[in-house]
Design a protein around this motif. Structure first.
Motif, PDB file in Angstrom:
ATOM      1  N   ARG A 195       0.830  -1.197   0.000  1.00  0.00           N
ATOM      2  CA  ARG A 195       0.000   0.000   0.000  1.00  0.00           C
ATOM      3  C   ARG A 195       0.871   1.256   0.000  1.00  0.00           C
ATOM      4  O   ARG A 195       0.586   2.230  -0.707  1.00  0.00           O
ATOM      5  CB  ARG A 195      -0.926  -0.021   1.220  1.00  0.00           C
ATOM      6  CG  ARG A 195      -2.021   1.048   1.179  1.00  0.00           C
ATOM      7  CD  ARG A 195      -2.997   0.879   2.337  1.00  0.00           C
ATOM      8  NE  ARG A 195      -3.676  -0.407   2.245  1.00  0.00           N
ATOM      9  CZ  ARG A 195      -3.581  -1.363   3.168  1.00  0.00           C
ATOM     10  NH1 ARG A 195      -2.817  -1.184   4.235  1.00  0.00           N
ATOM     11  NH2 ARG A 195      -4.232  -2.497   3.023  1.00  0.00           N
ATOM     12  N   ALA A 196       1.947   1.232   0.796  1.00  0.00           N
ATOM     13  CA  ALA A 196       2.858   2.390   0.852  1.00  0.00           C
ATOM     14  C   ALA A 196       3.524   2.619  -0.504  1.00  0.00           C
ATOM     15  O   ALA A 196       3.694   3.769  -0.939  1.00  0.00           O
ATOM     16  CB  ALA A 196       3.910   2.171   1.933  1.00  0.00           C
ATOM     17  N   ILE A 197       3.906   1.532  -1.181  1.00  0.00           N
ATOM     18  CA  ILE A 197       4.527   1.657  -2.504  1.00  0.00           C
ATOM     19  C   ILE A 197       3.529   2.219  -3.513  1.00  0.00           C
ATOM     20  O   ILE A 197       3.869   3.055  -4.354  1.00  0.00           O
ATOM     21  CB  ILE A 197       5.075   0.291  -2.965  1.00  0.00           C
ATOM     22  CG1 ILE A 197       6.227  -0.158  -2.044  1.00  0.00           C
ATOM     23  CG2 ILE A 197       5.560   0.359  -4.410  1.00  0.00           C
ATOM     24  CD1 ILE A 197       6.713  -1.565  -2.307  1.00  0.00           C
ATOM     25  N   LYS A 198       2.273   1.766  -3.429  1.00  0.00           N
ATOM     26  CA  LYS A 198       1.235   2.273  -4.331  1.00  0.00           C
ATOM     27  C   LYS A 198       1.013   3.775  -4.146  1.00  0.00           C
ATOM     28  O   LYS A 198       0.686   4.487  -5.100  1.00  0.00           O
ATOM     29  CB  LYS A 198      -0.083   1.531  -4.059  1.00  0.00           C
ATOM     30  CG  LYS A 198      -0.150   0.126  -4.621  1.00  0.00           C
ATOM     31  CD  LYS A 198      -0.338   0.129  -6.127  1.00  0.00           C
ATOM     32  CE  LYS A 198      -0.568  -1.273  -6.660  1.00  0.00           C
ATOM     33  NZ  LYS A 198      -0.700  -1.276  -8.150  1.00  0.00           N
ATOM     34  N   LEU A 199       1.184   4.251  -2.907  1.00  0.00           N
ATOM     35  CA  LEU A 199       0.981   5.664  -2.603  1.00  0.00           C
ATOM     36  C   LEU A 199       2.202   6.517  -2.953  1.00  0.00           C
ATOM     37  O   LEU A 199       2.192   7.720  -2.717  1.00  0.00           O
ATOM     38  CB  LEU A 199       0.649   5.838  -1.117  1.00  0.00           C
ATOM     39  CG  LEU A 199      -0.705   5.289  -0.657  1.00  0.00           C
ATOM     40  CD1 LEU A 199      -0.816   5.344   0.858  1.00  0.00           C
ATOM     41  CD2 LEU A 199      -1.852   6.060  -1.310  1.00  0.00           C
ATOM     42  N   THR A 200       3.233   5.880  -3.493  1.00  0.00           N
ATOM     43  CA  THR A 200       4.482   6.573  -3.817  1.00  0.00           C
ATOM     44  C   THR A 200       4.610   6.739  -5.322  1.00  0.00           C
ATOM     45  O   THR A 200       4.511   5.761  -6.069  1.00  0.00           O
ATOM     46  CB  THR A 200       5.692   5.780  -3.282  1.00  0.00           C
ATOM     47  OG1 THR A 200       5.514   5.537  -1.888  1.00  0.00           O
ATOM     48  CG2 THR A 200       6.977   6.546  -3.501  1.00  0.00           C
ATOM     49  N   ASP A 201       4.822   7.964  -5.769  1.00  0.00           N
ATOM     50  CA  ASP A 201       4.999   8.217  -7.197  1.00  0.00           C
ATOM     51  C   ASP A 201       6.187   7.422  -7.724  1.00  0.00           C
ATOM     52  O   ASP A 201       7.172   7.206  -7.009  1.00  0.00           O
ATOM     53  CB  ASP A 201       5.224   9.714  -7.426  1.00  0.00           C
ATOM     54  CG  ASP A 201       5.216  10.067  -8.907  1.00  0.00           C
ATOM     55  OD1 ASP A 201       4.123  10.278  -9.456  1.00  0.00           O
ATOM     56  OD2 ASP A 201       6.320  10.127  -9.498  1.00  0.00           O
ATOM     57  N   LYS A 202       6.116   6.988  -8.965  1.00  0.00           N
ATOM     58  CA  LYS A 202       7.160   6.133  -9.531  1.00  0.00           C
ATOM     59  C   LYS A 202       8.528   6.804  -9.593  1.00  0.00           C
ATOM     60  O   LYS A 202       9.550   6.126  -9.676  1.00  0.00           O
ATOM     61  CB  LYS A 202       6.756   5.660 -10.932  1.00  0.00           C
ATOM     62  CG  LYS A 202       6.678   6.784 -11.966  1.00  0.00           C
ATOM     63  CD  LYS A 202       6.320   6.221 -13.338  1.00  0.00           C
ATOM     64  CE  LYS A 202       6.306   7.328 -14.401  1.00  0.00           C
ATOM     65  NZ  LYS A 202       6.021   6.771 -15.748  1.00  0.00           N
ATOM     66  N   ASP A 203       8.558   8.143  -9.552  1.00  0.00           N
ATOM     67  CA  ASP A 203       9.831   8.858  -9.607  1.00  0.00           C
ATOM     68  C   ASP A 203      10.374   9.224  -8.229  1.00  0.00           C
ATOM     69  O   ASP A 203      11.422   9.876  -8.126  1.00  0.00           O
ATOM     70  CB  ASP A 203       9.673  10.135 -10.436  1.00  0.00           C
ATOM     71  CG  ASP A 203       9.354   9.828 -11.901  1.00  0.00           C
ATOM     72  OD1 ASP A 203       9.928   8.853 -12.416  1.00  0.00           O
ATOM     73  OD2 ASP A 203       8.534  10.539 -12.494  1.00  0.00           O
TER      74      ASP A 203
END
Length: 275
Positions: free
Chosen positions: A75-83
């Motif tokens: 979930r934390a990774i999903k909330l993080t922009d790819k850049d």
């Protein structure tokens, strides 16, 4: 105030004290995570497992990587922009293979740089997560661990070795089944390791074989020097804030501490109070 009132006041204060302490620790952790994120311009995720105690009953609970951990991290990774870079602060004895692989695969797919910080140890599944990172930052005394599969309480490599030590007609059916499962488990873990490290190090096949084949015991500590010799992208430039964060995850309280020292820096030539 009579004795009965004092008694109930003591019970109430004793009951809410752990909750207040937990809230204060949670607040301090969040503030420090925000500080690290601002300093590094990254998303910081802490995966820290300590032996914790239930607030009221005092029973110790062993913590390890589980499905709840993987759900939270995904979930934390999903909330993080790819850049946006991701920093993982990792302190764990390992855990469930399913949860560990989910975390590692998600980190591997992240577009920006992924850094794993290991202040003390990241064994077994923790090592798998570290392999997914672009950079592994370890304390000079921190360790990783092998990734050889365990079938129940037995190492898969040890179960397989029975096939070379006894005639096939002298081995019972259950052991043969376990040996078949062991070979599949070793192959699966080796393939996962290869997928995580291919393109990052030159001797990926050799490293995957060493980590998964059971040449070491499962609790063997892989030091910084050994990790570097394996070709892993390891450095020892550990930010001081990581150690500060670890201090906010206290180990289970004991009646008599096993280790005691004055928590202040000590330099050569410094005068003590007795001098």
């Amino acid at each position: 105030m009579d004795f009965l009132a004092l008694f109930w006041l003591f019970i109430i204060i004793s009951s809410i004290q752990p909750l207040i302490r937990k809230k204060m620790l949670d607040s301090a952790r969040i503030k420090l995570l925000e500080l690290i994120e601002k300093k590094r311009g990254s998303r910081v995720i802490a995966l820290i497992h300590r032996q914790e105690t239930l607030s009221m009953l005092g029973f110790p609970l062993m913590k390890y990587i589980d499905i709840n951990d993987s759900e939270q991290i995904l979930r934390a990774i999903k909330l993080t922009d790819k850049d946006v870079p991701i920093d993982i602060i990792l302190h764990t004895p390992g855990g469930l293979v399913l949860a560990t692989e989910q975390i590692a695969n998600a980190l591997k797919k992240h577009h920006a740089k992924v850094t794993v910080f290991i202040p003390h140890y990241a064994m077994s599944g923790g090592t798998m997560i570290a392999l997914a990172a672009d950079e592994i930052v370890m304390d000079e005394n921190a360790v990783l661990g092998p990734l050889d599969p365990q079938i129940g309480t037995k190492p898969a490599a040890s179960i397989l070795s029975i096939l070379n030590k006894k005639p096939i007609d002298k081995i019972d059916d259950e052991t043969l089944i376990l040996a078949d499962v062991s070979q599949k488990a070793i192959n699966q873990v080796k393939n996962v390791i290869l997928r995580l490290i291919e393109g990052k190090i030159n001797n990926a096949e050799e490293v995957a074989e060493k980590l998964s084949s059971g040449i070491w015991t499962h609790d063997y500590p892989i030091t910084v020097d050994e990790a570097i010799n394996l070709g892993l992208p390891v450095s020892t430039e550990m930010p001081n804030e990581v150690y500060q964060l670890m201090a906010l995850y206290p180990q289970t309280a004991q009646r008599r501490p096993s280790v005691e020292y004055i928590p202040l820096p000590r330099t050569k030539g410094e005068r003590t109070s007795e001098e």
